[in-house]
Design a protein around this motif. Sequence first.
Motif, PDB file in Angstrom:
ATOM      1  N   VAL A 113       0.860  -1.175   0.000  1.00  0.00           N
ATOM      2  CA  VAL A 113       0.000   0.000   0.000  1.00  0.00           C
ATOM      3  C   VAL A 113       0.901   1.230   0.000  1.00  0.00           C
ATOM      4  O   VAL A 113       1.642   1.473   0.959  1.00  0.00           O
ATOM      5  CB  VAL A 113      -0.937   0.023   1.219  1.00  0.00           C
ATOM      6  CG1 VAL A 113      -1.909   1.190   1.113  1.00  0.00           C
ATOM      7  CG2 VAL A 113      -1.698  -1.298   1.343  1.00  0.00           C
ATOM      8  N   THR A 142       0.183  -7.621   4.205  1.00  0.00           N
ATOM      9  CA  THR A 142      -0.052  -6.306   3.617  1.00  0.00           C
ATOM     10  C   THR A 142       0.971  -5.339   4.205  1.00  0.00           C
ATOM     11  O   THR A 142       0.995  -5.131   5.425  1.00  0.00           O
ATOM     12  CB  THR A 142      -1.479  -5.812   3.902  1.00  0.00           C
ATOM     13  OG1 THR A 142      -2.420  -6.696   3.285  1.00  0.00           O
ATOM     14  CG2 THR A 142      -1.683  -4.400   3.371  1.00  0.00           C
ATOM     15  N   VAL A 144       2.346  -1.670   4.643  1.00  0.00           N
ATOM     16  CA  VAL A 144       1.870  -0.287   4.578  1.00  0.00           C
ATOM     17  C   VAL A 144       3.074   0.651   4.638  1.00  0.00           C
ATOM     18  O   VAL A 144       3.849   0.629   5.602  1.00  0.00           O
ATOM     19  CB  VAL A 144       0.904   0.017   5.734  1.00  0.00           C
ATOM     20  CG1 VAL A 144       0.365   1.441   5.616  1.00  0.00           C
ATOM     21  CG2 VAL A 144      -0.252  -0.990   5.751  1.00  0.00           C
ATOM     22  N   LEU A 170      -0.786  -7.206   8.949  1.00  0.00           N
ATOM     23  CA  LEU A 170      -0.292  -5.898   8.550  1.00  0.00           C
ATOM     24  C   LEU A 170       1.166  -5.740   8.966  1.00  0.00           C
ATOM     25  O   LEU A 170       1.545  -6.118  10.074  1.00  0.00           O
ATOM     26  CB  LEU A 170      -1.104  -4.786   9.218  1.00  0.00           C
ATOM     27  CG  LEU A 170      -2.529  -4.524   8.728  1.00  0.00           C
ATOM     28  CD1 LEU A 170      -3.235  -3.578   9.701  1.00  0.00           C
ATOM     29  CD2 LEU A 170      -2.525  -3.938   7.331  1.00  0.00           C
ATOM     30  N   ILE A 186      -4.934   4.047   8.402  1.00  0.00           N
ATOM     31  CA  ILE A 186      -5.187   2.609   8.313  1.00  0.00           C
ATOM     32  C   ILE A 186      -6.486   2.308   9.034  1.00  0.00           C
ATOM     33  O   ILE A 186      -6.620   2.576  10.234  1.00  0.00           O
ATOM     34  CB  ILE A 186      -4.050   1.773   8.945  1.00  0.00           C
ATOM     35  CG1 ILE A 186      -2.711   2.103   8.298  1.00  0.00           C
ATOM     36  CG2 ILE A 186      -4.358   0.289   8.822  1.00  0.00           C
ATOM     37  CD1 ILE A 186      -1.532   1.474   9.012  1.00  0.00           C
TER      38      ILE A 186
END
Length: 303
Positions: A113, A142, A144, A170, A186
């Motif tokens: 992301v 994921t 970030v 995350l 987030i």
Amino acid sequence: MFEAFHERSRGESAASPGYPGEGQSATERFDLQRAVGAARVVFSGAATGTEIRDLYRRFPMAVAFPSVDDRGRKEAVLINTSGGVAGGDEIRIEVVAQGNASVTVTTQAAEKVYRALDRPARILTRLRAEGSARLAWLPQETIVFNRARIARQTEIEVSSGTELIALEWLVLGRIESGEELLGGHIQDSWRIRVDGHLVWADGFLASDQMFPQLRKTALLSNWRAIATMIYFGPRPESRLERLREIGASLECACGVTIVGAIIVVRVAAIASADLRRGLRRFLDQLDYELGSGPFGVPKMWSC
């Protein structure tokens, strides 16, 4: 069928307040290219094993089906061909397992992301297990990046007689790469329904002014990689103690609790590599505990 799902989701997304850029006309927003991707797969049990009954893909999403040793099980790999998501992108995923299907769904690589100018990227995942289906949602992490903005929602529907594991994790800046999150947005939410009734709702929210506070002991402390795993299946009370034993054997921080009909597992680590090792160990032992099925480490995690 999926078009209806897609359009309904767009309407729900547009109604959600609180994000910069929403409610504006197209001419008022930055004139940047946005990705709107989707993937939908329906699996069903058959005499020959698990079959694919329906498949829909919209760029940049693609789906691959690597061969696995167990003919009764299917593994699906979701691929974001754009290499990540940025502000204003939308990705919608739906997985349905029917009958006695046995399904593992993962991703080709970590989802990244990237920094956003205004609007968040949106990722909506809907999972549904029916009949005596066994479904494992086991995506890779994921990641970030600093100043990224993401709103992710996971919606799950299960019924009595099904078995499901769902994981989301995350990475809030990779410590191995010296990354630090100084700002962004987030929002990570879960909704789980059993036989049509909402039994669990959960959310994680960190926004601009909150990021400098995340390192406090009362919040995330030194943990930069965090995961939530959900288990639904038969005899949850008897599973609970065994899952706590597995969690205690990890080199990561791990907590396991039961909420009504579901078991919630939280795992945290300082480095993403440590969390990956912990999750692999957890899934290996869980697969042994539950017997042959879709709940082990996906093949793609080793590629």
